[in-house]
Motif scaffolding. Structure first.
Motif, mmCIF file in Angstrom:
data_model
loop_
_atom_site.group_PDB
_atom_site.id
_atom_site.type_symbol
_atom_site.label_atom_id
_atom_site.label_comp_id
_atom_site.label_asym_id
_atom_site.label_seq_id
_atom_site.Cartn_x
_atom_site.Cartn_y
_atom_site.Cartn_z
ATOM 1 N N GLU A 249 0.814 -1.214 0.000
ATOM 2 C CA GLU A 249 0.000 0.000 0.000
ATOM 3 C C GLU A 249 0.854 1.273 0.000
ATOM 4 O O GLU A 249 0.373 2.348 -0.371
ATOM 5 N N MET A 250 2.113 1.148 0.428
ATOM 6 C CA MET A 250 2.977 2.327 0.573
ATOM 7 C C MET A 250 3.923 2.513 -0.603
ATOM 8 O O MET A 250 4.590 3.546 -0.704
ATOM 9 N N ILE A 251 3.998 1.531 -1.484
ATOM 10 C CA ILE A 251 4.958 1.573 -2.595
ATOM 11 C C ILE A 251 4.384 2.382 -3.759
ATOM 12 O O ILE A 251 3.213 2.247 -4.111
ATOM 13 N N THR A 252 5.215 3.209 -4.363
ATOM 14 C CA THR A 252 4.839 3.901 -5.597
ATOM 15 C C THR A 252 5.510 3.202 -6.776
ATOM 16 O O THR A 252 6.549 2.555 -6.620
ATOM 17 N N ARG A 259 7.094 9.106 -2.354
ATOM 18 C CA ARG A 259 6.660 9.610 -1.062
ATOM 19 C C ARG A 259 7.737 9.320 -0.022
ATOM 20 O O ARG A 259 8.513 8.368 -0.151
ATOM 21 N N LEU A 260 7.764 10.123 1.030
ATOM 22 C CA LEU A 260 8.732 9.973 2.112
ATOM 23 C C LEU A 260 7.979 9.665 3.396
ATOM 24 O O LEU A 260 7.025 10.371 3.751
ATOM 25 N N GLY A 298 -4.031 6.798 4.863
ATOM 26 C CA GLY A 298 -3.935 6.299 3.503
ATOM 27 C C GLY A 298 -2.941 7.062 2.656
ATOM 28 O O GLY A 298 -2.257 7.977 3.122
ATOM 29 N N PHE A 299 -2.874 6.711 1.381
ATOM 30 C CA PHE A 299 -1.866 7.287 0.496
ATOM 31 C C PHE A 299 -2.012 8.790 0.358
ATOM 32 O O PHE A 299 -1.028 9.511 0.226
ATOM 33 N N SER A 678 9.146 5.697 -0.648
ATOM 34 C CA SER A 678 8.202 4.734 -1.226
ATOM 35 C C SER A 678 8.840 3.822 -2.254
ATOM 36 O O SER A 678 8.160 2.960 -2.828
ATOM 37 N N ARG A 679 10.150 3.982 -2.502
ATOM 38 C CA ARG A 679 10.896 3.047 -3.337
ATOM 39 C C ARG A 679 11.918 2.286 -2.489
ATOM 40 O O ARG A 679 12.897 1.756 -2.997
ATOM 41 N N GLY A 680 11.650 2.252 -1.179
ATOM 42 C CA GLY A 680 12.451 1.421 -0.287
ATOM 43 C C GLY A 680 13.748 2.033 0.187
ATOM 44 O O GLY A 680 14.457 1.418 0.997
#
Length: 817
Positions: A249-252, A259-260, A298-299, A678-680
């Motif tokens: 849910e948090m990954i773009t 996102r940070l 949420g996002f 959001s990209r780890g």
């Protein structure tokens, strides 16, 4: 080694190998195999949650004559003690050894190495990392040389590019002996030459990306690869398990706006383990009711409360009116390590191109809430401690209600929660007066801004403040520890027996009952309703009291040090003509600032009352076979519990399993980062190190949190859990983090070292309250420091020196014994 000596292939196994050779090569004569590599793969190896990389034996350059021994070697590696321990640590069956052994044509590599589809150094999903050397890849994976390292950015998959090259001095390489088999290690002719051309780097990067997509469904992977005669070969692939995953849910998407996220659980509470399902549900709803900035999820909201974790969406906050100011003041100025992390990135890279829905109207709600506290702030500035009288009266009434009231078993859980939190909500705004304490604290620093050497005294002035429940708990524990009933009782069993019989004095029983009433609701991870409370573990409470050194502890002299700081600052204030202003603001700060932890404490009181009702409801569910045990109720949400109270057809066990599945998938992650995108990518800051600091062996550098009584020396005690082992008086506590359940340890501690936690985290606040030197932000402190190491801790400079002990020369500067 014994297995390798005694194991032999039987006739059936040899025949099986011959059949396999014939199927692969068209003949059954092993002599015509040429040179092969024999690799191993266990059924448990390289699963999504585990990796045995390097655990099982691989043999390179194997000839037909050595094939049988190579197969046996791979099989025998099943019994290596490292494999056995790894399986035990990861809850795998260790007594059913199974393995698959692969025979491959040996590639006579010109260049080879490994590739990761994410960057293992920062966890970024969009950075491919490649390590390489000339010859076979064994020199890279075995660590006998430092390989070249290349980082390829693939955030835009259509425009992959090399963003970093580190060409190493690769002194030697391992080569295949094509004439007689086996391998040899020779010096490299051009050790500083780049092992891969730029085009080859991109070719390997594309292979890594393709393997991740084709074989691992987009999950991180690492490969071993080799070039021979300008052809790239894939030798092996496995999933990357030692990384921090993000919830879907948090990954773009790759190439889209990022996102940070800030992990509030790690930053503010100091622990990494997830909250229970019910625990997070209660925690997030309680905070949302009190703080508008935590009310949207949420996002497109400001918060992600998800699978036991609580994240603040910094990107969305930047789009809120006043959001950038909040990030820079409320977050960055209060935590140096977090400030360094923010300074290492450009926030424009994480700013949305639109105003998310969850950000709209939040600023107005925050201003409205702030205005409600203005009268309390003014009362605080004028009356100081007396301004908190109504708050103390109302919270004591709520404490009494939570302690003594029992709700009917059939009362809906959500109704009990609503009733308790509405009372809590009505009380909390009154504590707004503590803002006056923060104002006075700032003004005190302003008064002495041009006076050298006052910083430590200003911190000591805020020790042992009025109204801090955790500090009060510590004082009451020391008082109990002094009692003969504790001093003269040998074991917890004896204590509980006497307690039950009522054989203790009336005075002790009264003090002890008061402690349980006020602080029996506390414990490890106390914000989680699933956590057992100290009142439920009175044997552990007794053991903790027995460990307190009543003759030498931090509470004995903390007030003396605070009063000394006051007198020295008062004398200085007179010299500069600021006596009246100093006296007033010192009184306000000391009278109200201690209440900053009180709202959280009262939330813990309410949570404890919710816990008792949940367990009452759970008994009924267990009796009817709807749950297997009472603790399973904590794996349900408030609504799920309340609905199940009304509808017996609801399958609770299915709900429990569904709620736990996402948490179990990340259970292997122990150290969650504070800041991640959001990209780890894990965002870390780096502290500047002076030349003098670089030259000091055994020097650990962190952030100053509490100066305490100055520089202290003491033996280290490394703890991962507050009840793991006793902390003797004067020992320096070394921990990853601390929270309220660690408070009894602070009473004995000579100093405190933490890996994570800023000045507003619990451990930092209690260290200052008790006047204990404290340093935080030392990465891997619990690994670098060993039990018994002699340390010199400077809470003002933020440094820890591992020193050689004059009395015990076995202690060395590296921290090992």
């Amino acid at each position: 080694e014994q297995c390798k000596k005694i194991l032999k292939l039987n006739a059936e196994q040899r025949r099986y190998i011959q059949d396999a050779i014939k199927a692969a090569f068209g003949h059954d004569n092993a002599d015509h195999l040429g040179i092969v590599a024999v690799r191993s793969s266990s059924p448990e190896e390289d699963l999504a949650g585990s990796s045995f990389a390097g655990g099982y034996d691989t043999s390179l350059g194997v000839t037909s004559a050595g094939l049988q021994d190579a197969i046996i070697n791979s099989f025998a590696s099943l019994f290596d003690h490292r494999i056995y321990l790894y399986k035990i640590q990861h809850d795998m069956v260790a007594d059913t050894p199974r393995i698959a052994i692969i025979v491959q044509k040996q590639i006579a590599s010109d260049v080879s190495g490994v590739g990761f589809s994410l960057n293992p150094n920062n966890n970024c999903f969009d950075e491919i990392v490649i390590s390489s050397n000339f010859g076979l890849g064994e020199s890279v994976v075995s660590g006998i040389i430092t390989p070249d390292t290349y980082v390829v950015d693939r955030f835009d998959p259509s425009n992959m590019k090399v963003i970093s090259k580190k060409v190493a001095d690769k002194t030697s390489a391992i080569w295949l002996d094509e004439a007689s088999g086996g391998t040899r290690q020779d010096p490299n002719k051009s050790p500083t030459a780049q092992a891969l051309t730029d085009d080859e780097i991109m070719e390997v990067a594309r292979m890594v990306a393709d393997v991740e997509e084709q074989y691992f469904d987009g999950s991180p992977a690492d490969i071993e690869w080799a070039f021979h005669n300008n052809t790239l070969y894939l030798l092996q692939a496995r999933p990357v398990t030692a990384h921090v995953p993000l919830f879907p849910e948090m990954i773009t998407e790759r190439g889209k706006e990022k996102r940070l996220y800030l992990d509030l659980m790690v930053m503010t509470q100091g622990f990494s383990d997830p909250l229970s399902t019910l625990g997070l549900d209660i925690w997030k709803n309680s905070l949302a009711r009190m703080k508008p900035t935590m009310s949207t999820e949420g996002f497109d909201g400001l918060m992600f409360n998800i699978h036991g974790r609580e994240y603040m969406n910094i990107s969305n906050m930047l789009m809120m009116t006043g959001g950038t100011v909040m990030v820079n003041t409320a977050l960055r100025t209060n935590d140096k390590s977090l400030d360094r992390a923010f300074a290492s990135i450009d926030l424009k890279d994480y700013t949305p191109s639109y105003v998310p829905e969850g950000c709209k109207g939040i600023f107005g709600k925050s201003i409205k809430q702030l205005l409600l506290t203005v009268p309390n702030i003014l009362r605080g500035m004028y009356y100081g401690k007396d301004s908190m009288q109504q708050y103390v009266k109302d919270t004591n009434a709520l404490l009494e209600h939570c302690h003594s009231h029992r709700y009917p078993d059939d009362k809906a859980f959500v109704e009990v929660y609503d009733e308790l939190t509405k009372t809590y909500e009505a009380v909390v705004p009154q504590v707004g007066g503590l803002i006056s304490g923060l104002i006075s604290k700032a003004l005190l620093h302003r008064i002495f801004r041009n006076c050298e050497g006052t910083e430590d005294n200003l911190i000591n002035l805020s020790m042992d403040l009025n109204g801090n429940p955790t500090s009060e708990m510590g004082h009451l524990m020391v008082r109990l520890a002094y009692c003969p009933e504790i001093q003269e009782t040998r074991t917890s069993d004896e204590f509980l027996k006497k307690l039950k019989e009522g054989s203790f004095s009336q005075e002790f029983t009264s003090i002890y009952s008061d402690y349980l009433k006020r602080f029996g609701c506390r414990g490890a991870r106390e914000i989680d309703v699933a956590t057992p409370r100290m009142s439920e573990k009175q044997d552990e409470l007794f053991d903790t009291l027995k460990q307190i050194d009543v003759k030498n502890n931090q509470i004995i002299n903390v007030r003396e040090r605070r009063d000394k700081a006051y007198q020295e600052l008062l004398s200085l204030a007179r010299e500069i003509g600021k006596e009246k202003s100093f006296v007033h603001h010192a009184s306000v700060m000391q009278g109200v600032l201690g209440y900053r932890e009180h709202p959280k404490y009262m939330l813990v009181v309410v949570t404890d009352a919710c816990r008792r009702h949940a367990l009452q409801v759970a008994k009924g569910f267990v009796a009817k076979g709807r749950l297997e045990n009472e603790d399973q109720i904590f794996s349900l949400t408030m609504d799920q519990i309340s609905n199940a109270q009304k509808d017996e057809a609801i399958d609770l066990l299915s709900l429990v399993r569904a709620n736990l599945k996402p948490v179990e998938d990340v259970r292997h992650v122990k150290n969650w980062p504070v800041l991640i995108d959001s990209r780890g990518k894990i965002i870390r800051g780096k502290r500047e190190i002076t030349e003098d600091e670089k030259n000091k062996e055994g020097l650990l550098i962190g952030d100053p949190i509490s100066p305490g009584a100055g520089v202290v020396r003491g033996r280290a005690k490394v703890l991962m859990d507050p009840y793991e082992k006793p902390l003797e008086a004067g020992e320096i506590l070394v921990a990853r983090f601390t929270e309220p359940s660690w408070t009894p340890l602070f009473i004995n501690a000579g100093g405190v070292i933490m890996e994570i936690g800023g000045p507003m985290q619990h451990g930092a606040i209690i260290a200052r309250e008790y006047g204990i030197p404290c340093v935080s932000g030392i990465d891997n402190a619990t690994k670098l420091v060993k039990d018994g190491d002699l340390l010199e801790l400077d809470g003002s400079a933020g440094t820890v020196q591992i020193i050689r002990d004059d009395c015990d020369m076995n202690v060395v500067s590296s921290g090992s014994k």
